[in-house]
Write a protein that holds these residues in place. Structure first.
Motif, PDB file in Angstrom:
ATOM      1  N   HIS A 139       0.829  -1.207   0.000  1.00 19.16           N
ATOM      2  CA  HIS A 139       0.000   0.000   0.000  1.00 19.16           C
ATOM      3  C   HIS A 139       0.868   1.263   0.000  1.00 19.16           C
ATOM      4  O   HIS A 139       0.636   2.198  -0.784  1.00 19.16           O
ATOM      5  CB  HIS A 139      -0.921  -0.005   1.223  1.00 19.16           C
ATOM      6  N   GLU A 140       1.862   1.288   0.864  1.00 21.33           N
ATOM      7  CA  GLU A 140       2.676   2.503   1.012  1.00 21.33           C
ATOM      8  C   GLU A 140       3.457   2.828  -0.264  1.00 21.33           C
ATOM      9  O   GLU A 140       3.524   3.993  -0.680  1.00 21.33           O
ATOM     10  CB  GLU A 140       3.684   2.358   2.164  1.00 21.33           C
ATOM     11  N   HIS A 156       1.242   5.022  -2.546  1.00 21.64           N
ATOM     12  CA  HIS A 156       1.625   6.402  -2.220  1.00 21.64           C
ATOM     13  C   HIS A 156       2.932   6.870  -2.871  1.00 21.64           C
ATOM     14  O   HIS A 156       3.032   8.031  -3.248  1.00 21.64           O
ATOM     15  CB  HIS A 156       1.778   6.568  -0.703  1.00 21.64           C
ATOM     16  N   GLU A 190      -6.772   8.725  -0.435  1.00 22.67           N
ATOM     17  CA  GLU A 190      -6.777   7.265  -0.236  1.00 22.67           C
ATOM     18  C   GLU A 190      -7.720   6.552  -1.217  1.00 22.67           C
ATOM     19  O   GLU A 190      -7.342   5.557  -1.821  1.00 22.67           O
ATOM     20  CB  GLU A 190      -7.186   6.915   1.206  1.00 22.67           C
ATOM     21  N   ALA A 246      -4.471   6.257  -3.055  1.00 24.23           N
ATOM     22  CA  ALA A 246      -3.530   5.162  -2.813  1.00 24.23           C
ATOM     23  C   ALA A 246      -4.223   3.858  -2.408  1.00 24.23           C
ATOM     24  O   ALA A 246      -3.748   2.775  -2.753  1.00 24.23           O
ATOM     25  CB  ALA A 246      -2.541   5.577  -1.723  1.00 24.23           C
TER      26      ALA A 246
HETATM   27 FE   LIG Z   1      -2.557   5.176   2.722  1.00 23.60          FE
END
Ligand SMILES: [Fe+2]
Length: 286
Positions: free
Chosen positions: A165-166, A170, A210, A225
């Motif tokens: 995820h990060e 992102h 998000e 993200a």
């Molecule tokens: Fe996030």
């Protein structure tokens, strides 16, 4: 507040039981709850974040082959979905950040690419922190990132943000000036807002950076993200309930972080989203 002061505050917040054997408590329904090897990995990687000293490079994690395999598997599934349903601003940055598709990248290697472009960098965090803490770091162009990876038994699901995820969600966005400017604006607003308003700002962050989508070539494309890092969410975007983009409505709408999102707010365009969110946040920032 300086980086040092912020990190000290964060340390108090996230390590109340750092002296105990279990640094990262998992819920009984977590896919890794009954896996002692996974739990040991979670604790070892959390310890790297707890031991992080301001000014040092982000710590390197020695990922196992099994962990790299999870990363590779999810990347292979996400790539075609990104080609078709990721917004242009995100795709513009993918080449600049050039995340390895086979091996899990280290935060410091990602920082070496994004920091010269926008000043943004990713620092380690052991787990979830309060909305005010997380958002406030963004004001200084610091993104707090977890480094562990989801449990291998459920590669398409994670109940909390992980390294997929990060980084996939992102990191690429931190090569883009509009994403970075908006992220930083969220941080400045969160620093000065009341507790109640921080909750509203956090909801707006959730429904935009998000899980936001924006119309592009007549169809909704993901820019958030949470969408960009989830195979299931990217698939749902095609037929989920789409709601009209409105900052006040988003700020007042509760969300459930533990399940797929039942609806997405869709902006008329990425630029329109950026403009409207910036205007909304300006009421809080100095
Ligand atoms: Fe996030």
């Amino acid at each position: 507040m300086s980086d040092n002061a912020l990190l000290d505050t964060l340390a108090d917040e996230v390590r109340p039981d750092a002296g105990g054997p279990e640094l990262v408590p998992l819920d009984p329904d977590h896919p890794g709850f009954r896996d002692p090897v996974y739990r040991a990995r979670r604790n070892a990687i959390a310890k790297l974040a707890f031991d992080y000293v301001t000014g040092d490079p982000a710590p390197a994690v020695s990922y196992t082959d099994a962990e790299h395999d999870v990363w590779k598997h999810v990347r292979e599934l996400l790539d075609p979905r990104h080609r078709d349903f990721a917004c242009a601003e995100y795709l513009e940055c993918v080449d600049a950040v050039a995340l390895d598709r086979v091996r899990i990248p280290q935060l410091e290697d990602v920082n070496a690419r994004i920091r010269p472009l926008t000043g943004f960098r990713m620092l380690p965090v052991a787990g979830l922190v309060t909305a005010r803490a997380f958002l406030s770091f963004l004001a200084d162009r610091i993104f707090l990132a977890t480094q562990y990876i989801r449990h291998a038994s459920r590669p398409l699901y994670t109940p909390e943000p992980d390294v997929i995820h990060e980084l996939v969600g992102h990191a690429a966005s931190f090569a883009h000036p509009l994403y970075c400017g908006l992220s930083s604006h969220f941080g400045r607003a969160a620093r000065v807002a009341s507790d109640g308003d921080v909750e509203r700002i956090a909801r707006l962050y959730w429904f935009t950076l998000e899980f936001g989508a924006a119309i592009e070539d007549g169809i909704p494309k993901a820019y958030g993200a949470g969408l960009l890092s989830s195979v299931g969410e990217m698939d749902r975007l095609r037929d989920a309930e789409l709601r009209r983009f409105d900052c006040r409505t988003m700020a007042d709408t509760p969300y459930d972080p533990t399940d797929f999102q039942p609806f997405y707010f869709v902006a008329p365009s990425f630029g329109a989203m950026h403009e409207a969110v910036s205007e909304f946040l300006s009421q809080f920032s100095d």
